[in-house]
Design a protein around this motif. Structure first.
Motif, mmCIF file in Angstrom:
data_model
loop_
_atom_site.group_PDB
_atom_site.id
_atom_site.type_symbol
_atom_site.label_atom_id
_atom_site.label_comp_id
_atom_site.label_asym_id
_atom_site.label_seq_id
_atom_site.Cartn_x
_atom_site.Cartn_y
_atom_site.Cartn_z
ATOM 1 N N GLU A 162 0.808 -1.205 -0.009
ATOM 2 C CA GLU A 162 0.066 0.029 0.134
ATOM 3 C C GLU A 162 0.923 1.297 -0.128
ATOM 4 O O GLU A 162 0.304 2.326 -0.117
ATOM 5 C CB GLU A 162 -1.042 0.077 1.041
ATOM 6 N N ASN A 163 2.245 1.153 0.403
ATOM 7 C CA ASN A 163 3.027 2.419 0.257
ATOM 8 C C ASN A 163 3.435 2.841 -1.419
ATOM 9 O O ASN A 163 4.732 2.921 -1.387
ATOM 10 C CB ASN A 163 4.200 2.175 1.117
ATOM 11 N N PHE A 164 2.469 2.802 -1.968
ATOM 12 C CA PHE A 164 2.372 3.049 -3.681
ATOM 13 C C PHE A 164 1.632 4.193 -3.990
ATOM 14 O O PHE A 164 0.395 3.816 -3.556
ATOM 15 C CB PHE A 164 2.474 2.106 -4.333
ATOM 16 N N TRP A 165 1.740 5.277 -4.359
ATOM 17 C CA TRP A 165 0.797 6.290 -4.448
ATOM 18 C C TRP A 165 0.936 6.937 -5.775
ATOM 19 O O TRP A 165 2.015 6.925 -6.469
ATOM 20 C CB TRP A 165 0.919 7.573 -3.576
ATOM 21 N N THR A 166 -0.140 7.696 -6.547
ATOM 22 C CA THR A 166 0.183 8.615 -7.619
ATOM 23 C C THR A 166 0.719 9.867 -6.851
ATOM 24 O O THR A 166 0.485 10.032 -5.686
ATOM 25 C CB THR A 166 -1.311 8.866 -8.325
ATOM 26 N N GLU A 167 1.310 10.712 -7.711
ATOM 27 C CA GLU A 167 1.865 11.691 -7.049
ATOM 28 C C GLU A 167 0.851 12.856 -6.757
ATOM 29 O O GLU A 167 1.155 13.365 -5.649
ATOM 30 C CB GLU A 167 2.623 12.389 -8.328
ATOM 31 N N GLU A 168 -0.335 12.695 -7.250
ATOM 32 C CA GLU A 168 -1.391 13.720 -6.623
ATOM 33 C C GLU A 168 -1.824 13.050 -5.260
ATOM 34 O O GLU A 168 -1.946 13.987 -4.360
ATOM 35 C CB GLU A 168 -2.683 13.619 -7.471
ATOM 36 N N ALA A 169 -1.943 12.016 -5.202
ATOM 37 C CA ALA A 169 -2.268 11.357 -3.833
ATOM 38 C C ALA A 169 -1.236 11.581 -2.838
ATOM 39 O O ALA A 169 -1.625 12.095 -1.689
ATOM 40 C CB ALA A 169 -2.696 9.851 -3.856
ATOM 41 N N PHE A 170 -0.077 11.363 -3.294
ATOM 42 C CA PHE A 170 1.015 11.717 -2.375
ATOM 43 C C PHE A 170 0.962 13.110 -1.958
ATOM 44 O O PHE A 170 1.214 13.537 -0.676
ATOM 45 C CB PHE A 170 2.410 11.313 -3.038
ATOM 46 N N ALA A 171 0.863 14.067 -2.855
ATOM 47 C CA ALA A 171 0.989 15.269 -2.526
ATOM 48 C C ALA A 171 -0.351 15.926 -1.430
ATOM 49 O O ALA A 171 -0.072 16.641 -0.822
ATOM 50 C CB ALA A 171 0.839 16.200 -3.830
ATOM 51 N N GLU A 172 -1.546 15.236 -1.871
ATOM 52 C CA GLU A 172 -2.521 15.567 -0.817
ATOM 53 C C GLU A 172 -2.217 14.972 0.348
ATOM 54 O O GLU A 172 -2.858 15.699 1.447
ATOM 55 C CB GLU A 172 -3.898 14.872 -1.506
ATOM 56 N N GLU A 174 0.637 14.495 2.165
ATOM 57 C CA GLU A 174 1.569 15.308 2.642
ATOM 58 C C GLU A 174 1.021 16.696 3.280
ATOM 59 O O GLU A 174 1.138 17.141 4.218
ATOM 60 C CB GLU A 174 2.581 15.778 1.527
ATOM 61 N N ALA A 175 0.038 17.271 2.254
ATOM 62 C CA ALA A 175 -0.558 18.541 2.648
ATOM 63 C C ALA A 175 -1.409 18.473 3.831
ATOM 64 O O ALA A 175 -1.462 19.297 4.751
ATOM 65 C CB ALA A 175 -1.403 19.038 1.607
ATOM 66 N N ALA A 176 -2.227 17.040 3.813
ATOM 67 C CA ALA A 176 -3.116 16.931 5.013
ATOM 68 C C ALA A 176 -2.163 16.645 6.318
ATOM 69 O O ALA A 176 -2.462 17.141 7.317
ATOM 70 C CB ALA A 176 -3.839 15.538 4.660
ATOM 71 N N ALA A 177 -1.002 15.927 6.052
ATOM 72 C CA ALA A 177 -0.109 15.737 7.428
ATOM 73 C C ALA A 177 0.500 16.931 7.723
ATOM 74 O O ALA A 177 0.443 17.190 9.061
ATOM 75 C CB ALA A 177 0.861 14.704 6.832
ATOM 76 N N ALA A 178 0.704 17.959 6.878
ATOM 77 C CA ALA A 178 1.347 19.231 7.379
ATOM 78 C C ALA A 178 0.213 20.149 7.987
ATOM 79 O O ALA A 178 0.520 20.864 9.169
ATOM 80 C CB ALA A 178 1.586 20.046 6.058
ATOM 81 N N GLU A 179 -0.919 19.895 7.631
ATOM 82 C CA GLU A 179 -2.198 20.581 8.192
ATOM 83 C C GLU A 179 -2.409 20.083 9.768
ATOM 84 O O GLU A 179 -2.405 20.841 10.576
ATOM 85 C CB GLU A 179 -3.450 20.433 7.446
ATOM 86 N N THR A 180 -2.341 18.669 9.724
ATOM 87 C CA THR A 180 -2.510 18.044 10.862
ATOM 88 C C THR A 180 -1.223 18.703 12.243
ATOM 89 O O THR A 180 -1.755 18.724 13.174
ATOM 90 C CB THR A 180 -2.518 16.709 10.858
ATOM 91 N N ALA A 181 -0.087 18.796 11.506
ATOM 92 C CA ALA A 181 1.073 19.111 12.262
ATOM 93 C C ALA A 181 0.866 20.544 12.840
ATOM 94 O O ALA A 181 1.366 20.764 13.944
ATOM 95 C CB ALA A 181 2.331 18.862 11.613
ATOM 96 N N GLU A 182 0.390 21.449 11.975
ATOM 97 C CA GLU A 182 0.251 22.745 12.508
ATOM 98 C C GLU A 182 -1.038 22.945 13.474
ATOM 99 O O GLU A 182 -0.859 23.949 14.178
ATOM 100 C CB GLU A 182 -0.315 23.464 11.156
ATOM 101 N N SER A 183 -2.091 22.298 13.193
ATOM 102 C CA SER A 183 -2.984 22.625 14.086
ATOM 103 C C SER A 183 -2.977 21.953 15.485
ATOM 104 O O SER A 183 -2.077 21.262 15.645
ATOM 105 C CB SER A 183 -4.392 21.870 13.406
#
Ligand code: NI
Length: 183
Positions: A162-172, A174-183
């Motif tokens: 499962e550690n295989f992603w489209t570039e779009e899914a990976f970017a999304e 990453e962005a979600a993880a960054a948001e979680t880290a910020e909040s």
């Protein structure tokens, strides 16, 4: 110099064992120059001969730029390697997980575990013996490219299917993880 066509899956050559280079002639020099240009044009950090449809044990690699204390890229700090008939003669016991992509599998990324450091023996573009000790991302790129010469792709070595992603899914993600880290 000219930019070569990069073959992508399911091209059979990507799954074949490449043959040792025996002639260090003008044709080989032109192939190497074309591979360097092709790698740069594609914004890649490495390119193996089978990826341009040539079944030879040859790869070009360009390390990531070094950064200064403020995190800015240092100009001309990338290192270019040409390796012919390479062999990994030593591998660290320590492994590191990292995200890889491949110019022959466009649009996807996957997590792969690699040796943190390796020692490589190879020939340079003129057939002279070289010995390299590599670490971190450069060691990762070398392992990825040398695998190409045996028909092995990073998707064969994923840390989990499962550690295989489209570039779009990976970017999304990453962005979600960054948001979680910020909040
Ligand atoms: Ni690749």
């Amino acid at each position: 110099m000219s930019v070569l066509e990069i073959v992508t899956l399911p091209a059979p050559i990507l799954r074949q064992k490449a043959q040792p280079v025996t002639k260090f002639d003008e044709n080989l020099q032109k192939l190497i120059d074309d591979m360097i240009e092709t790698m740069r044009e594609a914004h890649g950090v490495g390119l193996a001969a089978p990826q341009v449809n040539v079944p030879l044990r040859l790869a070009v690699i360009e390390s990531l730029p070094k950064v200064d204390e403020e995190g800015n890229e240092i100009e001309d700090s990338r290192e270019l390697f040409v390796i012919v008939n390479p062999e990994i003669v030593w591998k660290s016991r320590k492994m590191v997980d990292g995200i890889e992509g491949c110019l022959s599998i466009p649009g996807y990324l996957g997590e792969v575990s690699r040796h943190e450091a390796i020692r490589v023996r190879a020939l340079d573009r003129h057939g002279k013996k070289i010995s390299l000790r590599l670490q971190g991302w450069t060691a990762r790129i070398f392992q990825h490219e040398i695998d190409h010469l045996d028909g092995v792709l990073y998707i064969d070595k994923l840390t989990a299917p499962e550690n295989f992603w489209t570039e779009e899914a990976f970017a999304e993600a990453e962005a979600a993880a960054a948001e979680t880290a910020e909040s």
